[in-house]
Design a protein around this motif. Structure first.
Motif, mmCIF file in Angstrom:
data_model
loop_
_atom_site.group_PDB
_atom_site.id
_atom_site.type_symbol
_atom_site.label_atom_id
_atom_site.label_comp_id
_atom_site.label_asym_id
_atom_site.label_seq_id
_atom_site.Cartn_x
_atom_site.Cartn_y
_atom_site.Cartn_z
ATOM 1 N N GLY A 112 -1.960 -15.877 87.326
ATOM 2 C CA GLY A 112 -1.366 -16.063 85.999
ATOM 3 C C GLY A 112 -0.603 -17.359 85.842
ATOM 4 N N GLN A 113 -0.520 -18.163 86.875
ATOM 5 C CA GLN A 113 0.213 -19.425 86.812
ATOM 6 C C GLN A 113 -0.568 -20.453 86.017
ATOM 7 O OE1 GLN A 113 1.362 -20.870 90.668
ATOM 8 N NE2 GLN A 113 2.034 -22.859 89.903
ATOM 9 N N MET A 114 0.144 -21.337 85.286
ATOM 10 C CA MET A 114 -0.498 -22.400 84.519
ATOM 11 C C MET A 114 -0.582 -23.659 85.367
ATOM 12 S SD MET A 114 0.508 -23.871 80.754
ATOM 13 C CE MET A 114 0.142 -22.301 80.006
ATOM 14 N N ILE A 115 -1.683 -24.394 85.242
ATOM 15 C CA ILE A 115 -1.876 -25.622 85.992
ATOM 16 C C ILE A 115 -2.333 -26.734 85.063
ATOM 17 C CG2 ILE A 115 -2.540 -24.333 88.067
ATOM 18 C CD1 ILE A 115 -5.439 -25.299 87.496
ATOM 19 N N GLN A 116 -2.319 -27.954 85.591
ATOM 20 C CA GLN A 116 -2.943 -29.092 84.906
ATOM 21 C C GLN A 116 -4.275 -29.369 85.597
ATOM 22 O OE1 GLN A 116 -0.471 -32.587 83.872
ATOM 23 N NE2 GLN A 116 1.198 -31.515 84.959
ATOM 24 N N PRO A 117 -5.410 -29.063 84.982
ATOM 25 C CA PRO A 117 -6.704 -29.266 85.652
ATOM 26 C C PRO A 117 -7.012 -30.749 85.825
ATOM 27 C CG PRO A 117 -6.887 -27.760 83.770
ATOM 28 C CD PRO A 117 -5.562 -28.435 83.655
ATOM 29 N N ASP A 166 -6.744 -21.273 78.651
ATOM 30 C CA ASP A 166 -5.362 -21.717 78.480
ATOM 31 C C ASP A 166 -4.814 -22.382 79.738
ATOM 32 O OD1 ASP A 166 -5.431 -19.504 80.021
ATOM 33 O OD2 ASP A 166 -3.917 -18.355 78.917
ATOM 34 N N ASN A 167 -5.705 -22.737 80.664
ATOM 35 C CA ASN A 167 -5.342 -23.377 81.939
ATOM 36 C C ASN A 167 -4.522 -22.477 82.847
ATOM 37 O OD1 ASN A 167 -6.719 -25.696 81.261
ATOM 38 N ND2 ASN A 167 -4.913 -26.704 80.379
ATOM 39 N N LYS A 168 -4.574 -21.181 82.599
ATOM 40 C CA LYS A 168 -3.945 -20.234 83.498
ATOM 41 C C LYS A 168 -4.976 -19.767 84.521
ATOM 42 C CE LYS A 168 -0.269 -18.388 80.560
ATOM 43 N NZ LYS A 168 0.306 -17.153 79.951
#
Length: 398
Positions: free
Chosen positions: A379-384, A338-340
């Motif tokens: 737990g932070q979401m990123i844009q890979p 989930d990109n987290k």
């Protein structure tokens, strides 16, 4: 006059009333505007765009440097075998000499005199043998004729044997004198470079002197001695196959020598000796690597580092810049489906330049964030940014 005053007062009242009306209208308008208007909500910040790489396993080699001391294959202290005065010095400090070359000359005059005395004593002893033999020859027929007693003949034969022994002793003295005379010439026991010459012409020297006349180092090949701790030695044995020490040495790869100025010695060496026991004081074991030194650029007493390569199969390589250290532990930020991101502790097996070899914590196919870790939270979401996979491919091919 009163009429004029009343008109002016009436005019001011009307003007004041009108101003209050205007202010009231403006207040109503502002109130209605505030009631009917809606505040625009603030736009949420997008997830940060961060480079992400997929880690893979491969064969890697790490290098460990161990401090080393360098010695010539032969380091000899040149000392006098006799006491005397230096007559002449035939070499200079630092000179390359050949085996058997004359280095120093000790005054030979007293030793020639000792040799002459020994030779004279030998001649006297040999003459005594002849005299004793003549006595035997004289007494033998007299004993047979019973003119003299047998005791006198036995005494003469004993004197003869003593004379023979004196001859052998005199010969030994001659040999000793000749050896001492030979010791006046101090020659090189092997080829190599001459060290310092603290004694000069005219100096009195003796075998009991605490300081040698000079040192001679054969550095056509040099030995580099280095030590491994007990843990390193156990790992060392586990890395290389072999049923015995000699067998294991034969399978060892070549090693490199890092010089004091951090440059690499151009010729690789070979480990040819592992000490038979650990040093009780340091808890380390000594190994020796041999290097050819055709140009003579290495000398006894040089220092450096032995660079030992260790092969690692099926290991993962991660840039140190993609890790963060907290409370004596090293972490990476792994990226989920989930990109987290999640903070994962890793175990380090070694280093290869600026990269870590991962022993535990990651497996092939895991994705990690390569940079920007200082602003990330678990737990932070990123844009890979998948361009980072090129970095991973480069790492896996090292």
């Amino acid at each position: 006059m009163n009429h004029i005053y009343k008109q002016a007062s009436s005019f001011n009242s009307v003007k004041l009333f009108n101003e209050w009306i205007i202010l009231l209208v403006l207040a109503v308008v502002l109130f209605l505007a505030s009631c009917t208007g809606k505040a625009e909500p603030m736009a949420a910040a997008p997830p940060p765009l961060l480079p992400v790489a997929t880690v893979t396993t491969g064969q890697q080699e790490t290098f460990v440097d161990y401090p080393a001391t360098i010695q010539g294959t032969t380091d000899v202290e040149i000392r006098p075998q006799i006491a005397g005065t230096i007559d002449r010095i035939y070499v200079n400090e630092g000179q390359l000499v050949s085996k058997g070359q004359l280095l120093l000359q000790i005054s030979e005059l007293p030793f020639k005199a000792q040799l002459n005395n020994a030779k004279a004593a030998l001649q006297a002893a040999q003459a005594a043998v002849l005299n004793a033999q003549l006595e035997i020859d004289k007494l033998s027929p007299l004993v047979q004729s019973k003119v003299v007693s047998d005791f006198q003949l036995k005494t003469a034969k004993t004197t003869y044997q003593i004379a023979l022994a004196n001859v052998e002793q005199a010969k030994a003295n001659v040999n000793t004198a000749q050896i001492n005379l030979g010791y006046t010439q101090i020659k090189a026991p092997n080829s190599g470079y001459i060290g310092r010459l603290p004694k000069k012409q005219g100096s009195l020297v003796s075998p009991s002197d605490p300081e040698p006349l000079t040192q001679l180092s054969d550095v056509s090949q040099v030995y580099a001695y280095f030590s491994l701790s007990e843990t390193d030695f156990i790992n060392f044995n586990a890395k290389y196959e072999g049923n015995s020490v000699a067998d294991r040495i034969s399978h060892l790869p070549a090693v490199e020598l890092v010089l004091a100025n951090q440059s690499l010695y151009p010729v690789k060496g070979k480990i040819d000796m592992i000490n038979g026991q650990f040093d009780k004081t340091t808890g380390a074991i000594t190994l020796r690597a041999v290097f050819t030194n055709a140009k003579g650029s290495l000398r006894s007493g040089n220092t450096g580092k032995i660079r030992l390569g260790l092969a690692h199969d099926h290991t993962i390589l991660v840039p140190q810049s993609a890790t963060v250290e907290m409370q004596d532990k090293i972490f990476v930020f792994a990226v989920g489906k989930d990109n987290k991101v999640s903070k994962v502790a890793i175990a380090i097996d070694g280093k290869n330049g600026t990269d870590y070899l991962i022993k535990d914590g990651l497996k092939s196919g895991d994705q990690i964030v390569l940079s920007g870790l200082d602003k990330l939270q678990d737990g932070q979401m990123i844009q890979p940014d998948r361009k980072g996979d090129k970095v991973a491919q480069l790492i896996s091919k090292k």
